[in-house]
Design a protein around this motif. Structure first.
Motif, short mmCIF file in Angstrom:
data_model
loop_
_atom_site.label_atom_id
_atom_site.label_comp_id
_atom_site.label_asym_id
_atom_site.label_seq_id
_atom_site.Cartn_x
_atom_site.Cartn_y
_atom_site.Cartn_z
N GLU A 96 -10.23 -3.29 3.55
CA GLU A 96 -9.53 -4.00 2.49
C GLU A 96 -10.42 -4.96 1.72
O GLU A 96 -10.13 -5.28 0.57
CB GLU A 96 -8.32 -4.75 3.05
CG GLU A 96 -8.66 -5.82 4.06
CD GLU A 96 -7.42 -6.52 4.58
OE1 GLU A 96 -6.59 -6.95 3.76
OE2 GLU A 96 -7.28 -6.62 5.81
N ASP A 147 -6.55 4.29 4.24
CA ASP A 147 -5.44 4.94 4.94
C ASP A 147 -5.99 6.16 5.68
O ASP A 147 -6.34 7.17 5.08
CB ASP A 147 -4.36 5.36 3.94
CG ASP A 147 -3.12 5.93 4.61
OD1 ASP A 147 -3.23 6.47 5.73
OD2 ASP A 147 -2.04 5.86 3.99
N ARG A 148 -6.06 6.07 7.02
CA ARG A 148 -6.62 7.16 7.81
C ARG A 148 -5.80 8.44 7.68
O ARG A 148 -6.36 9.54 7.63
CB ARG A 148 -6.70 6.75 9.29
CG ARG A 148 -7.71 5.65 9.57
CD ARG A 148 -7.64 5.22 11.03
NE ARG A 148 -8.54 4.11 11.31
CZ ARG A 148 -9.79 4.24 11.72
NH1 ARG A 148 -10.30 5.45 11.88
NH2 ARG A 148 -10.55 3.18 11.95
N GLN A 149 -4.48 8.32 7.62
CA GLN A 149 -3.65 9.52 7.50
C GLN A 149 -3.88 10.21 6.16
O GLN A 149 -3.96 11.45 6.09
CB GLN A 149 -2.16 9.14 7.66
CG GLN A 149 -1.78 8.61 9.02
CD GLN A 149 -2.04 9.64 10.12
OE1 GLN A 149 -1.84 10.84 9.92
NE2 GLN A 149 -2.50 9.17 11.27
N ALA A 150 -4.00 9.42 5.09
CA ALA A 150 -4.29 10.01 3.78
C ALA A 150 -5.63 10.72 3.80
O ALA A 150 -5.79 11.81 3.22
CB ALA A 150 -4.26 8.93 2.70
N GLY A 190 -6.46 8.68 -1.92
CA GLY A 190 -5.13 9.18 -1.58
C GLY A 190 -5.13 10.67 -1.30
O GLY A 190 -5.90 11.18 -0.49
N LEU A 229 0.83 -1.19 0.00
CA LEU A 229 0.00 0.00 0.00
C LEU A 229 0.87 1.25 0.00
O LEU A 229 1.81 1.37 0.77
CB LEU A 229 -0.92 0.02 1.22
CG LEU A 229 -1.98 -1.07 1.30
CD1 LEU A 229 -2.76 -0.94 2.61
CD2 LEU A 229 -2.93 -0.97 0.12
N GLY A 230 0.51 2.17 -0.89
CA GLY A 230 1.16 3.47 -0.91
C GLY A 230 2.57 3.48 -1.43
O GLY A 230 3.22 4.52 -1.46
N ASP A 278 -10.80 5.80 1.13
CA ASP A 278 -9.47 5.20 1.23
C ASP A 278 -9.46 4.35 2.50
O ASP A 278 -10.32 4.53 3.38
CB ASP A 278 -8.38 6.28 1.27
CG ASP A 278 -7.06 5.77 0.70
OD1 ASP A 278 -6.46 4.85 1.33
OD2 ASP A 278 -6.62 6.26 -0.35
#
Length: 259
Positions: free
Chosen positions: A145, A119-122, A95, A57-58, A117
């Motif tokens: 996922e 991804d929590r930070q994204a 993203g 991922l990422g 997404d």
């Protein structure tokens, strides 16, 4: 398409941008007949395990937004997908929001974009961008996922741009995505023709996985300015039960034909 009565049909609420994250509970899935696998989420055990690796991922870095715009990447994809004012669109794996902000402009004030997404930070960074750019027609949602967690019968288009090769549970993910489409809705995939652990997916494997979960291919175009290809799918007449899904094989491991 879907320009009249849009707000009445929407099943996700557009709230003020201070309420950025809309986190749904992970749905349960029956897992009868499947062996427990500590490497898989319990909610995916009713579906076959994919016979292919996935990319980290990422880890796949693309050029800057300015460089992507210089080759009209988003414009090309939105034109191919026939994105119009008033549409409802989901941007999965959003993203930093390259497509989210451009889709928001294209669909206009009467349209809606859901940026999703895992991804929590994204999502936090994207939320700040959405608020900063005052994109009142955008909402943000955390996915899983094995489940995009999209509201049913809500979208004219669902975008999966340079991210599908990162989906670790493609059969559960696509099976749960399908009900989110409006009648006549389309799923748009942009990806690269190379192995799934090298940030791409061979088209034959992509076609097989979508077909196995109840989709049919409606368009396929190779476009160098997209760093790969454009594929478009719609829901087929019937969706198989999870137990009826036959896993596909990545080219090199056998034919990607569900055998």
């Amino acid at each position: 398409m879907a320009t009249r009565g849009l707000m009445d049909r929407m099943q996700f609420a557009m709230r003020p941008l201070a309420c950025i994250l809309l986190i749904a509970a992970l749905p349960l899935s029956g897992c009868q007949g499947r062996t427990a696998d500590p490497d898989r989420p319990e909610s995916a055990l009713a579906f076959p395990k994919p016979d292919r690796p996935v990319s980290e991922l990422g880890a796949n870095q693309f050029s800057t937004e300015t460089e992507r715009d210089s080759v009209n990447e988003a414009q090309t994809v939105m034109d191919l997908a026939q994105i119009e004012s008033g549409m409802t669109v989901a941007d999965i794996g959003a993203g930093e929001g390259y497509y989210t902000v451009r889709l928001a402009e294209r669909v206009g004030a009467e349209g809606r974009v859901l940026a999703q997404d895992i991804d929590r930070q994204a999502l936090r960074r994207l939320g700040a961008r959405v608020e900063r750019e005052r994109l009142d027609n955008v909402s943000i949602k955390l996915g899983a996922e094995d489940d995009p967690r999209l509201p049913e019968a809500s979208f004219d288009r669902v975008f999966l741009v340079h991210m599908y090769h990162e989906v670790a549970e493609p059969y559960a993910f696509l099976w749960r995505l399908r009900p989110a489409l409006h009648p006549g809705g389309k799923v748009i995939v942009v990806d690269v023709d190379r192995p799934t652990d090298r940030h791409g997916i061979p088209p034959t494997l992509l076609f097989c996985e979508f077909s196995a979960t109840g989709f049919r291919l409606t368009e396929f175009v190779r476009k160098p300015d997209l760093q790969g290809y454009y594929a478009q799918f719609e829901a087929a007449e019937e969706q198989p039960a999870p137990s009826e899904i036959k896993p596909c094989q990545q080219p090199g491991n056998g034919d990607a034909n569900g055998k």
